[in-house]
Design an enzyme around this catalytic site. Structure first.
Site, PDB file in Angstrom:
ATOM      1  N   CYS A 149       0.825  -1.219   0.000  1.00 48.43           N
ATOM      2  CA  CYS A 149       0.000   0.000   0.000  1.00 48.43           C
ATOM      3  C   CYS A 149       0.850   1.256   0.000  1.00 48.43           C
ATOM      4  O   CYS A 149       0.623   2.152  -0.808  1.00 48.43           O
ATOM      5  CB  CYS A 149      -0.946  -0.011   1.204  1.00 48.43           C
ATOM      6  SG  CYS A 149      -2.222  -1.257   1.063  1.00 48.43           S
ATOM      7  N   HIS A 150       1.798   1.340   0.939  1.00 51.69           N
ATOM      8  CA  HIS A 150       2.621   2.544   0.998  1.00 51.69           C
ATOM      9  C   HIS A 150       4.097   2.242   1.153  1.00 51.69           C
ATOM     10  O   HIS A 150       4.884   3.119   1.483  1.00 51.69           O
ATOM     11  CB  HIS A 150       2.142   3.462   2.133  1.00 51.69           C
ATOM     12  CG  HIS A 150       0.663   3.724   2.088  1.00 51.69           C
ATOM     13  ND1 HIS A 150      -0.236   3.054   2.896  1.00 51.69           N
ATOM     14  CD2 HIS A 150      -0.073   4.523   1.281  1.00 51.69           C
ATOM     15  CE1 HIS A 150      -1.466   3.449   2.600  1.00 51.69           C
ATOM     16  NE2 HIS A 150      -1.396   4.336   1.617  1.00 51.69           N
TER      17      HIS A 150
END
Lengths: 261, 184, 420
Positions: free
Chosen positions: B148-149
């Site tokens: 995701c990040h």
């Protein structure tokens, strides 16, 4: 004030008295079942509790006799800890059954041993299967049976012990059995309890009245597992309210004593 | 007040003290009663018995070979179980904990060094990191990588790169035998 | 003039925060004026406790209802099981459920007594006609709420009571069947019906709250009636609501809670029906479909009439006729205390209601049918013929000069400390 009260009492007496007359009329017409006699239950009354030994014996009767046809879908294995079984014993009992779980990563359903968080196993997959196996009759779920019948625990006990030969002239339909307490006197369930049917773990004699008493105690608990907590809390609440009523009554008298009334 | 009877002043102190006592007792009873009545309403919002029954998960570790990772569900969330290889254990133990964003020694995160048990939820914003399935990207530390990040966790599940603030959470668990654990 | 033993109430709130609020929203002022200092007749008896009891039980029902709704599933396949989950697994779920179910019965018991108080003491008469009519609106809303609430557990009685009562609307000529289909959301009572009943059951109590506020507003226009049925003549006839009626209401509340507690904790299923512990089965009708006790009289009236449409009209009419009461009763005197015939005759109505209730609980056969028909006839006779005629022919007793005189005795020199 007295006259209307007397009138009300007279009306009520009339109503209550005529209740018996109505019942007699009905009985004559519909061959109404006998009224079940009252049994002494360990859990009746304000201070009643469930006899744990009876509960365990009753569970044995349920598992060994009734579970073949009757489900108790609202009971879970973890609830059995209430009967006095240890956590290990409950895990053991749960792991005896195979439970369908899934789907797994291949998308298939699979079987696994039961866990305490699983519900008690059902004898039939659905109502249709249950009927097919019982000549079209549906054995009801027993989780709430003592609350779901008029007469409650007394009625279930009477039913279990009320199987008799049909009296002279009474036409019994095929696959039906005569029962004194069942409405219409014909029930699709064959007499489920026979002497010495179950070998009790605690060695108690397994007579029909004993087994009936134990299994009805178990079923009463199954329907109302929180009865003891409810009575305990109720006692304290009512005691508190009695004191509060006294205090507020005294307060009311005191405050109203200031003025003429 | 113009349109009600005024109550006369009570002579003497006895009456007032008794009245105050009754008022105080009454108020106390009312307050206690209200609190007692409110408690069931509030407690009913707490997890019910069936929810609590699902609050532990037991896992049989015997099928998990060294180098294999397993994902189980606990309280509705994924839990990563890693049967660590000696190389992974060594890599985890050799790191100087004081250099980490969330300083923790590997020994404080495991009960047996070859078994790493962690909640598989990234401590940044809650995605499930990759690395537990064969073929997954494990990130540059051989642990787990959150797509995701970009958070990267090492072979002890500690945050090494990326925005996550904390190491992957170690849930309460215990070994019920050499080859089984109970989580929760 | 008496010296009050506490600071003059109309000086405003003592504390700065309350004063800040009050300047912007007259919260404390309303509490003082409409609750604490509110002038109430000095001679109210315990029949006057039931209004505040009704308000309190409404709050209890909403509180338990909102929390129960957090666990209940309004779907035909899940509803029954979700109620059992509440009873078995939710912390204190059994308590919340039993309070809510028995609370409904208590609510009707309280309201029926409250209503009879109004009938006996003429509280519906000028200038309280609207107050009375708002009360009847509350009763109708309560009935709708209770009916829909009973369907929610989706037991046998839930399902079949819903079927019977919704089917009644098919009696309406021309559009009846379409209306029933609209109510059901299908071709029988089913999941769509259950869902909308849940939505409305959640909504209606808040509508009741609004009407209760209107009811209180109307009450405060002219103040409470009293057992003598005569108006207040002066300050000596009234006392402040607080502390006299607050403490009396607290005492009455405790007595009520004792009765309530006995049902909730020791007889929780006494007022219910065992068939509702059987999951709903559209293929099997229970032997005797009966509503809860508080609907039995209306059920009896419905069944007394051989014609379906007329039965429906009379059943609803039995409640709606209450709206006309202020005009049906022609007596100039409010309180039954001063109406020697009505004082006795008024009791025939609750007796008739009990008879109707009994009839409603029995299978409609044999002499039960005749009893029901006679009791139904009497019910409408009581309102439509008896009350109008009685008011005209009855000779009332002489009314007292004032409340104070009736309570305190004939006028005597004002004692030290008595009001002006």
């Amino acid at each position: 004030m007295r006259k209307p009260v007397l009138a009300l009492v007279a009306a009520l007496a009339l109503l209550l008295g005529s209740g018996g007359q109505v019942r007699a009329q009905e009985e004559a017409k519909q061959q109404e079942a006998k009224h079940p006699p009252h049994q002494k239950w360990s859990f009746e009354g304000v201070f009643g509790t469930y006899d744990r030994a009876a509960l365990q014996r009753g569970f044995q009767v349920y598992s060994g006799v009734c579970a073949a046809c009757h489900a108790v879908k609202h009971l879970y294995f973890r609830d059995l800890a209430e009967l006095g079984y240890s956590e290990e014993a409950v895990k053991g009992m749960a792991s005896q059954v195979q439970v369908t779980d899934g789907p797994n990563e291949q998308g298939e359903m699979f079987q696994r041993p039961g866990r305490p968080s699983d519900p008690m196993p059902r004898p039939f997959a659905n109502d249709q299967a249950a009927r097919a196996a019982n000549n079209g009759a549906l054995p009801p779920d027993l989780s709430l049976i003592t609350k779901a019948r008029e007469g409650g625990s007394d009625y279930i006990y009477a039913l279990l012990t009320g199987f008799k030969d049909a009296p002279q002239g009474f036409k019994i339909n095929p696959n039906m059995y005569y029962n004194e307490y069942f409405s219409g006197h014909q029930i699709a369930m064959p007499p489920p309890l026979n002497a010495d049917q179950v070998k009790y773990a605690d060695g108690a004699p397994s007579t029909v009245p004993q087994m009936a008493n134990d299994v009805v105690t178990f079923l009463s608990w199954a329907a109302e597992p929180n009865l003891e907590q409810r009575h305990r809390i109720g006692f304290k609440v009512i005691l508190f309210l009695l004191i509060a009523t006294g205090v507020f009554y005294a307060g009311k008298r005191k405050i109203w004593s200031r003025i003429e009334h | 007040m113009a349109d009600v009877t005024q109550s006369p002043v009570m002579p003497g102190h006895g009456g007032e003290t008794r009245r105050d006592f009754l008022i105080l007792t009454g108020a106390a009873l009312g307050g206690v009663g209200a609190a007692i009545a409110a408690w069931p309403l509030i407690d009913s919002l707490n997890p019910a018995r069936d929810t609590l029954a699902l609050s532990t998960t037991e896992v049989d570790l015997s099928p998990v070979q060294a180098g294999q990772r397993l994902t189980v569900v606990w309280r509705g969330k994924p839990v990563f179980i890693d049967h660590r290889t000696p190389e992974e254990i060594k890599a985890a133990q050799e790191v100087d904990a004081s250099t980490l964003r969330d300083p923790q020694k590997d020994a404080d995160r495991v009960k047996k060094p070859e078994w790493l048990v962690m909640v598989g939820v990234c401590t940044h914003l809650g995605c499930i990191p990759l690395g537990n399935k064969p073929g997954d990207d494990r990130g540059s530390f051989g642990g787990w990588f959150c797509p995701c990040h970009g958070s990267v966790y090492d072979t002890s599940g500690r945050i090494r790169q990326g925005p996550a603030p904390f190491n992957l959470v170690v849930p309460p668990y215990e070994f019920t035998s050499d080859t089984a654990i109970k989580i929760g | 003039m008496a010296v009050p033993s506490h600071p003059a109430p109309s000086a405003g709130p003592r504390n700065r925060i309350l004063r800040w609020i009050d300047y912007r929203l007259p919260f404390w002022e309303v509490v003082q004026h409409d609750f604490m200092e509110y002038p109430a007749p000095r001679n109210l008896n315990y029949w006057w406790n039931f209004g505040s009891l009704a308000g309190i039980i409404l709050v209890i029902m909403i509180a338990t209802g909102v929390v129960l709704a957090m666990h209940y599933q309004p779907n035909a396949d899940l509803a029954f099981d979700s109620v059992e989950r509440i009873m078995r697994d939710v912390n204190y779920g059994w308590l919340l459920r039993y309070i809510h179910a028995n609370g409904a019965s208590m609510f009707f018991l309280i309201v029926y007594i409250h209503l009879f108080r109004g009938l006996y003491y003429g509280s519906y008469k000028y200038p309280r006609e609207l107050l009375w009519m708002l009360g009847v609106v509350i009763l109708l809303l309560m009935m709708a709420t209770a009916f829909m609430g009973y369907v929610l557990p989706w037991g046998q009685m839930s399902y079949w009571a819903a079927t019977v009562i919704t089917n009644l609307f098919s009696a309406i000529p021309v559009v009846g069947n379409d209306i029933v289909t609209l109510l059901w959301g299908g071709f029988t009572v089913g999941n769509p019906t259950l869902n909308r009943f849940f939505s409305l059951h959640y909504l209606l109590p808040f509508v009741i709250v609004a009407v209760v506020l209107l009811h209180l507003l109307a009450l405060h226009q002219h103040g409470s009636n009293n057992p003598l049925g005569i108006d207040k003549r002066g300050p000596q006839d009234a006392i402040t609501f607080h502390p006299y009626y607050t403490i009396k209401d607290m005492f009455g509340l405790c007595v009520f809670l004792l009765v309530f507690a006995i049902f909730v904790f020791y007889l929780p299923n006494q007022l219910g029906h065992p068939d509702n512990y059987i999951p709903a089965n559209p293929m099997v009708t229970p032997n005797h479909i009966v509503p809860e006790w508080y609907f039995l009289p209306y059920y009896a009236i419905l069944r007394s009439v051989p014609n379906k449409l007329l039965g429906v009209i009379l059943m609803f009419g039995a409640v709606l006729i209450l709206f006309l009461l202020p005009w049906l009763d022609t007596s100039r005197v409010r309180s039954a205390r001063y109406r020697p015939i009505y004082r006795l005759v008024s009791w025939l109505l609750p007796i008739d209601a009990v008879i109707l209730g009994y009839v409603g609980s029995q299978p409609p056969a044999g002499y039960i049918v005749t009893m029901g028909q006679l009791a139904t006839i009497y019910y409408f006779f009581h309102f439509l013929i008896l009350l109008p005629i009685l008011g005209k022919i009855e000779r009332p007793l002489p009314l007292p000069l004032s409340i104070a005189e009736a309570v305190l005795g004939p006028r005597r020199p004002a004692a030290a400390g008595e009001g002006e």
